[in-house]
Design a protein around this motif. Structure first.
Motif, PDB file in Angstrom:
ATOM      1  N   TYR A   7       0.836  -1.199   0.000  1.00 21.65           N
ATOM      2  CA  TYR A   7       0.000   0.000   0.000  1.00 21.65           C
ATOM      3  C   TYR A   7       0.871   1.249   0.000  1.00 21.65           C
ATOM      4  O   TYR A   7       1.960   1.271   0.565  1.00 21.65           O
ATOM      5  N   VAL A  11      -2.644   5.533   1.481  1.00 18.18           N
ATOM      6  CA  VAL A  11      -3.599   4.494   1.871  1.00 18.18           C
ATOM      7  C   VAL A  11      -3.364   4.075   3.316  1.00 18.18           C
ATOM      8  O   VAL A  11      -4.307   3.920   4.102  1.00 18.18           O
ATOM      9  N   ASN A  12      -2.105   3.919   3.695  1.00 20.78           N
ATOM     10  CA  ASN A  12      -1.801   3.551   5.077  1.00 20.78           C
ATOM     11  C   ASN A  12      -2.222   4.637   6.057  1.00 20.78           C
ATOM     12  O   ASN A  12      -2.691   4.340   7.152  1.00 20.78           O
TER      13      ASN A  12
END
Length: 85
Positions: A7, A11-12
């Motif tokens: 990712y 996104v994280n």
């Protein structure tokens, strides 16, 4: 993408924010923000001179172009041709 190891940082960060609904892990969130911000700041500091000079060069060229147009319009002969002095 189903592999969490691949990712992107964005996104994280979003997933960390969603997990913070139930618990506050501010240290991890701050670490992620710093990982994202520090490279941008370093790049800006390294290239600051070129960024500022680039803006000045563009403005100088625009002023020179405007000055050239004024000279051409003001020094033209009756038939529209430019007279060199």
């Amino acid at each position: 993408m189903s592999d969490p190891a691949k990712y992107t940082i964005g996104v994280n960060m979003y997933q960390a924010n969603m997990r913070m609904n139930y618990s506050a892990d501010w240290v991890t969130m701050f670490a992620g923000v710093m990982i994202v911000m520090v490279p941008s700041i370093i790049i800006y500091i390294l290239f600051q001179r070129w960024i500022m000079e680039g803006g000045d060069d563009w403005r100088d060229e625009r002023v020179e172009l405007q000055h050239a147009r004024e000279l051409i319009q003001g020094s033209g002969s009756a038939d529209g041709q430019v007279v060199c002095s």
